[in-house]
Design a protein around this motif. Structure first.
Motif, PDB file in Angstrom:
ATOM      1  N   ARG A  46       1.138  -1.324  -0.460  1.00 57.05           N
ATOM      2  CA  ARG A  46       0.180   0.093  -0.026  1.00 57.05           C
ATOM      3  C   ARG A  46       0.926   0.878  -0.044  1.00 57.05           C
ATOM      4  N   ASN A  47       0.248   2.139  -0.215  1.00 61.49           N
ATOM      5  CA  ASN A  47       0.901   4.018  -0.425  1.00 61.49           C
ATOM      6  C   ASN A  47       2.129   3.511  -1.385  1.00 61.49           C
ATOM      7  N   VAL A  48       1.880   4.063  -2.720  1.00 66.40           N
ATOM      8  CA  VAL A  48       3.040   3.531  -4.064  1.00 66.40           C
ATOM      9  C   VAL A  48       2.673   4.880  -4.456  1.00 66.40           C
ATOM     10  N   PHE A  49       4.017   5.899  -4.403  1.00 71.62           N
ATOM     11  CA  PHE A  49       4.024   6.912  -5.648  1.00 71.62           C
ATOM     12  C   PHE A  49       5.314   6.909  -6.397  1.00 71.62           C
ATOM     13  N   VAL A  50       4.838   7.112  -7.586  1.00 67.91           N
ATOM     14  CA  VAL A  50       5.473   7.092  -8.535  1.00 67.91           C
ATOM     15  C   VAL A  50       5.418   8.591  -9.408  1.00 67.91           C
ATOM     16  N   ARG A  51       6.488   9.054 -10.091  1.00 69.67           N
ATOM     17  CA  ARG A  51       6.490  10.588 -10.178  1.00 69.67           C
ATOM     18  C   ARG A  51       7.653  10.954 -11.458  1.00 69.67           C
ATOM     19  N   ASN A  52       7.630  11.406 -11.781  1.00 73.77           N
ATOM     20  CA  ASN A  52       8.579  12.475 -12.984  1.00 73.77           C
ATOM     21  C   ASN A  52       9.746  11.103 -13.491  1.00 73.77           C
ATOM     22  N   CYS A  53       9.568   9.739 -13.949  1.00 69.62           N
ATOM     23  CA  CYS A  53      10.568   8.664 -14.502  1.00 69.62           C
ATOM     24  C   CYS A  53      10.053   9.091 -16.237  1.00 69.62           C
ATOM     25  N   LYS A  54      11.032   7.851 -16.080  1.00 65.87           N
ATOM     26  CA  LYS A  54      10.910   7.696 -18.189  1.00 65.87           C
ATOM     27  C   LYS A  54      11.961   6.141 -17.888  1.00 65.87           C
ATOM     28  N   MET A  55       9.953   5.823 -19.199  1.00 68.81           N
ATOM     29  CA  MET A  55       9.973   4.445 -19.840  1.00 68.81           C
ATOM     30  C   MET A  55      10.460   4.127 -21.231  1.00 68.81           C
ATOM     31  N   ASN A  56      11.207   3.471 -21.281  1.00 72.52           N
ATOM     32  CA  ASN A  56      11.269   3.449 -23.205  1.00 72.52           C
ATOM     33  C   ASN A  56      12.325   2.619 -23.280  1.00 72.52           C
ATOM     34  N   SER A  57      11.728   1.609 -23.999  1.00 72.72           N
ATOM     35  CA  SER A  57      12.541   0.501 -24.543  1.00 72.72           C
ATOM     36  C   SER A  57      11.810  -0.762 -25.063  1.00 72.72           C
ATOM     37  N   PRO A  58      12.723  -1.271 -26.643  1.00 65.47           N
ATOM     38  CA  PRO A  58      11.034  -1.653 -27.219  1.00 65.47           C
ATOM     39  C   PRO A  58      11.287  -3.203 -25.985  1.00 65.47           C
ATOM     40  N   GLU A  59      12.237  -3.949 -25.423  1.00 67.74           N
ATOM     41  CA  GLU A  59      11.781  -4.624 -24.557  1.00 67.74           C
ATOM     42  C   GLU A  59      11.931  -4.381 -23.206  1.00 67.74           C
ATOM     43  N   LEU A  60      11.014  -2.846 -22.813  1.00 71.42           N
ATOM     44  CA  LEU A  60      10.464  -2.947 -21.895  1.00 71.42           C
ATOM     45  C   LEU A  60       9.106  -3.210 -22.040  1.00 71.42           C
ATOM     46  N   ASP A  61       8.560  -4.418 -21.251  1.00 75.96           N
ATOM     47  CA  ASP A  61       7.087  -5.099 -21.492  1.00 75.96           C
ATOM     48  C   ASP A  61       5.591  -3.974 -20.864  1.00 75.96           C
ATOM     49  N   ARG A  62       6.317  -3.548 -19.846  1.00 76.77           N
ATOM     50  CA  ARG A  62       5.125  -3.182 -19.406  1.00 76.77           C
ATOM     51  C   ARG A  62       5.755  -1.378 -18.526  1.00 76.77           C
TER      52      ARG A  62
END
Length: 473
Positions: A340-356
């Motif tokens: 519980r209580n997970v905070f995600v901000r200001n991130c970059k996600m990028n790759s043809p090998e990143l599934d989700r």
């Protein structure tokens, strides 16, 4: 240090959810701001660690930087002397230093200077005697993690150097049982009866951890870095590569900061950072390029997770780059005590090998819960399968059906921009007996996705100013 109580945080989150249902845009915006104020409070509760001004250079304890001499004793002596003097900094200078397991002690900052590379031995004997550790969410006595701390306080690993686990297709990795990682058919691997099936049976039977002895004669790989039941932990600046198994694994820890770390490791189960049964965790300014989940928040597997019964909570992830991996930020699958209580901000996600990008995975053997997840200001260049995936039918190692119904609720995405969304914008597989509840997408814009929505057994998703393939929802 001030810990946010469950009741006060729950009250604030409930207020935020109510506000999100009001008509006023200003009130909705205020709700999001208020929630992330709580993230800032979590960050503030994790104190800046201080160490005495004492320095212990491993060269003064007999270490040799030739990449061949085993420096286990020199490093152990330096850490011991630092701890006994009241604490300080143990310095590993530039050069290649071979070692076996490293055991951290209270009030010690293990510091890798730029140009330092710690090469971990590939001999199993260098990770004995067995220690109290874990494997895929179940506790046992097994080979020591490469870097290990047990019930210590005020510990740090810092610097600009590299920890090289030296795992490869010729050592550690083949034990996973996959040919692409060097496994040869007929060799022993972790799925054999004397390995994982035996551990599962022992955990289900509540065999004491002290009697779950593995190590020699078994094929369960050691973790890379594991602070176990520690308080006030800092991991900063260093690089991890070529891990045998999970890379950074704080378990049963409180007040942990992982700052500016690079994980570049593509072996089997090479998760980047997996907080488990841990509270008040800040993961910031990191780069994850992994063979499995970049970040996976966990809380034990099946009966063992319910036995321990410590939820992972108050976890803030920000300013991180996720490259290759099965998921950017993941909750599960070892999740039986809940998150519980997970905070995600200001991130970059990028790759043809990143599934989700964001993933929640559990089933009725795992059970558990995930609640109060807030994701804001994320740039996604490309993912393979889904931007958001919630799966209550997750299966590995065969059928995964049991009597423990999981629950997922209060999952909020805000200001997410996706250039190439892969197969699904949102993929949800809830259960008829436990509908996924209160998922909101606000200012989410997903482009180039094959199937915008695939949703089963979920309360209606709440959309606001959201588009997928240019269509408004």
């Amino acid at each position: 240090m001030k810990i946010i109580s469950h009741s006060s945080l729950y009250t604030l989150i409930c207020l935020s959810v109510i506000l999100l249902g009001l008509n006023s845009c200003k009130e909705k915006e205020k709700a999001v701001i208020d929630v992330f104020n709580e993230a800032d409070k979590i960050i503030s509760s994790i104190k800046v660690l201080e160490f005495p001004d004492n320095t212990f250079n491993i060269l003064d304890f007999g270490a040799i930087a030739d990449g061949e001499t085993n420096n286990s004793q020199a490093i152990k002596k330096a850490i011991g002397a630092c701890n006994e003097s009241g604490g300080g900094k143990v310095v590993i200078p530039p050069g290649k230093f071979l070692t076996g397991a490293i055991y951290l002690k209270s009030n010690v900052n293990l510091h890798l200077e730029a140009g330092a590379e710690v090469l971990f031995s590939t001999s199993t004997e260098d990770y004995l005697p067995v220690v109290h550790t874990s494997y895929e969410g179940q506790e046992l006595m097994n080979y020591s993690p490469l870097i290990y701390a047990y019930k210590e306080k005020n510990i740090a690993v810092t610097g600009k150097g590299t920890f090289n686990g030296q795992a490869s297709k010729t050592n550690w990795w083949p034990w996973c049982g996959a040919e692409r990682y060097g496994y040869v058919k007929g060799d022993r691997n972790q799925r054999d009866e004397h390995n994982l099936p035996r551990l599962w049976e022992m955990a289900e039977s509540n065999i004491p951890v002290s009697e779950r002895v593995f190590g020699p004669g078994h094929q369960l790989r050691p973790l890379f870095m594991q602070p176990f039941e520690c308080e006030n932990v800092l991991i900063e600046g260093v690089t991890f590569t070529n891990a045998p198994f999970w890379v950074i694994h704080p378990i049963k820890c409180n007040y942990v900061r992982v700052d500016g770390v690079t994980v570049n490791s593509h072996g089997p189960n090479n998760d980047g950072c997996d907080p488990e049964y841990s509270k008040n965790v800040h993961i910031v300014n990191c780069v994850f390029n992994t063979g499995d989940d970049c970040i996976a928040i966990k809380s034990g597997r099946n009966n063992d997770g319910r036995r321990v019964n410590i939820s992972s909570e108050n976890i803030v992830i920000e300013n991180c780059d996720m490259i290759d991996g099965h998921g950017g930020v993941v909750m599960g699958s070892e999740i039986s005590a809940g998150v519980r209580n997970v905070f995600v901000r200001n991130c970059k996600m990028n790759s043809p090998e990143l599934d989700r990008a964001i993933r929640i995975k559990t089933n009725t053997l795992r059970g558990g819960f995930v609640e109060n997840v807030y994701v804001k200001d994320i740039e996604v260049g490309q993912v393979k399968e889904a931007v958001l995936k919630i799966n209550l039918f997750y299966a590995i190692y065969g059928p995964q059906e049991g009597d423990f119904m999981p629950s997922v609720k209060n999952i909020h995405l805000d200001n997410i921009n996706v250039k190439n969304g892969g197969q699904y914008g949102v993929l949800i597989k809830g259960r008829p007996q436990s509908l996924v509840n209160n998922v909101t997408l606000t200012n989410v814009h997903i482009q180039n996705v094959e199937t915008p929505l695939s949703v089963e057994n979920s309360e209606p998703i709440i959309f606001k100013n959201t588009s997928i393939n240019g269509k408004q929802y």
